[in-house]
Design a protein around this motif. Sequence first.
Motif, short mmCIF file in Angstrom:
data_model
loop_
_atom_site.label_atom_id
_atom_site.label_comp_id
_atom_site.label_asym_id
_atom_site.label_seq_id
_atom_site.Cartn_x
_atom_site.Cartn_y
_atom_site.Cartn_z
N TRP A 42 11.40 5.05 7.41
CA TRP A 42 10.24 4.64 8.19
C TRP A 42 10.14 5.47 9.46
O TRP A 42 11.13 5.65 10.17
N GLU A 46 6.38 3.17 13.26
CA GLU A 46 6.41 1.83 12.67
C GLU A 46 7.20 0.84 13.54
O GLU A 46 7.13 -0.37 13.32
N TYR A 89 0.07 -6.40 0.72
CA TYR A 89 0.73 -6.77 1.97
C TYR A 89 1.73 -7.91 1.77
O TYR A 89 1.95 -8.74 2.65
N LYS A 95 -5.23 -4.25 7.92
CA LYS A 95 -3.80 -4.09 7.67
C LYS A 95 -3.02 -5.05 8.57
O LYS A 95 -3.45 -5.33 9.70
N ARG A 119 3.85 -3.02 9.50
CA ARG A 119 3.98 -2.68 8.09
C ARG A 119 4.85 -3.70 7.35
O ARG A 119 5.89 -4.13 7.85
N ASP A 176 8.85 -2.72 1.71
CA ASP A 176 8.54 -2.04 0.45
C ASP A 176 9.20 -2.71 -0.77
O ASP A 176 9.02 -2.24 -1.89
#
Length: 577
Positions: free
Chosen positions: A391, A395, A445, A456, A460, A463
Amino acid sequence: MTVPERKWWKDGVVYQIYPASFKDTNGDGIGDLNGILEELDYIKSIGVDTIWICPMYDSPQVDMGYDISDYEKVYPPYGTVQDMENLIAETHKRGMRMVLDLVVNHTSDQHAWFKESRSSKTNPKRDWYIWRPARYVNGERKPPNNWLGNFGGSVWQWDPLTEEYYLHLFCPEQPDLNWENPETRAAIYKSAMEFWLERGVDGFRVDTVNMYSKGDMRDAPITDEGSEWQFAGLQYCNGPRMAEFLGEMNQVLEKYDAMTVGECPNTPDTSRVIQYVSAKEKQLNMVFQFDVVDIGQGPYKFQTTPKNYKLSEFKAAIDRTQSLIKGTDAWTTVFLENHDQARSITRFTSDKPEHRVAGGKMLALMMCALSGTLFIYQGQEIGMTNFGLDWDMSEYKDVDSSNYYKMVDQRSSSSPSALVSAKASLQHLARDHARVPFSWSTAPYNGFSPPSSTAKPWMRALDDAATCNAAQQQKDPNSVLAFWKKMLSVRREYKDLLVHGQFEDLDPSDEDFFVFEKTWGGKKVVAICHFGEGQEVKYGRFGEIVGGKRELLVSSSGGDGNEEKFGAFEGRIYLVG
């Protein structure tokens, strides 16, 4: 034996929620109070009985809500005071209690009190904050002392309007309140505490609780020759009037039978901690000590490498927090995660795909076998881990992370190796890892925002939702979530031993196994936790410690517990004798 008074919060299990990252119901990319409301039944199903919500007050969000501009309003993206009242009522309806964050060492610089205070030296609220004239060294203007702020730099900010400095132990936008002023204290109790106690909250997690009495504010000793600013935590924590201030605060709380748990950094003396949490002292019910979660940190938090500690040091830190209740009228806490800590599986076990579930279960077993009030942080119950080294720094949203990376960049003249080391440390210890959106499902998300959302999330999402999400784990009897539910049930059933029992580390020097006993009223349990990736690792003192007369209470691996060999990150609890 004499049974001590069992206040409701002693046997409690508290679930901490970071509202921005829990659940977004209106699609703006930010979690909200209605998101918590939607998931109250999920929270209750875990087996917790108290919810702690991080600051939901109105704030410019310089430090993610710990810079409060109005204690009596809610940050609009989260909802309204009416939403909060509704949430409190629905929480109570389900037999749970509600605890809020109490942030009263400082406010935002946008708070009406500070706007008045900085408007002129003669304003009635001037003394509500801590103002000092400049020092002059060889004709050059300098701050009043050499204290280093918690986020780097000086703790003093020059204010050109009135030509004085104000104190801020954290960001410049977080000026410290002056607790020496009785008018200020009365206003704090009324606005920050009674406003919400009257609306039904059951207590507070008290932020930076030992910083209200700053002492004489003399210079800190030089511990960093290369810096103008020096660590001063031992100067501004645990000052001479702390007992008086907390006693006064407790008089307000007692009227409501409200619970307090204080954040208590920079307090290495256990006897000083006991003073804060002794029942007869009437100051705080319990505190968070940082002995355990500070393990592996550097002289400045991030000046270290991942897993830079020995298991024996980790065990000794737990021993110190458990010892608070030995022969005292004090109480203690159990926690490995919160909004200020990276994820415990990553830090203390392994987040490799083949180990993360085992690690999450073993840590759950260990925590549930330790005495004190138990605190779980959102996502811990499903085994969420740190995000990856891949990342980008963009982020990382936390001011603490970005300030450190910038400092390394400036000091090292952008040395690639120094920046790589800084990034590795942040990937292991940064607060950001706890603040990513909760993984509810495999929907866009990670199910944090509604399917129709076009915004968004503010941060973040992870994953790995395909392998770690709440929806899937609720159906999986072998999940980390299922094991947390099981362990909390075991903890309730054996609460005398597990919540109130006396702790003893039976093998403090072993660097692979954490083995401890809990005793209460002639009964005993032994917990054995294997902190290693090796399969079929023998614990040499197995027979000696658990003996022949034993009953397996629970195993994190699901085995029968008869083997003296342990799998990777396996934990067991035995009833012995």
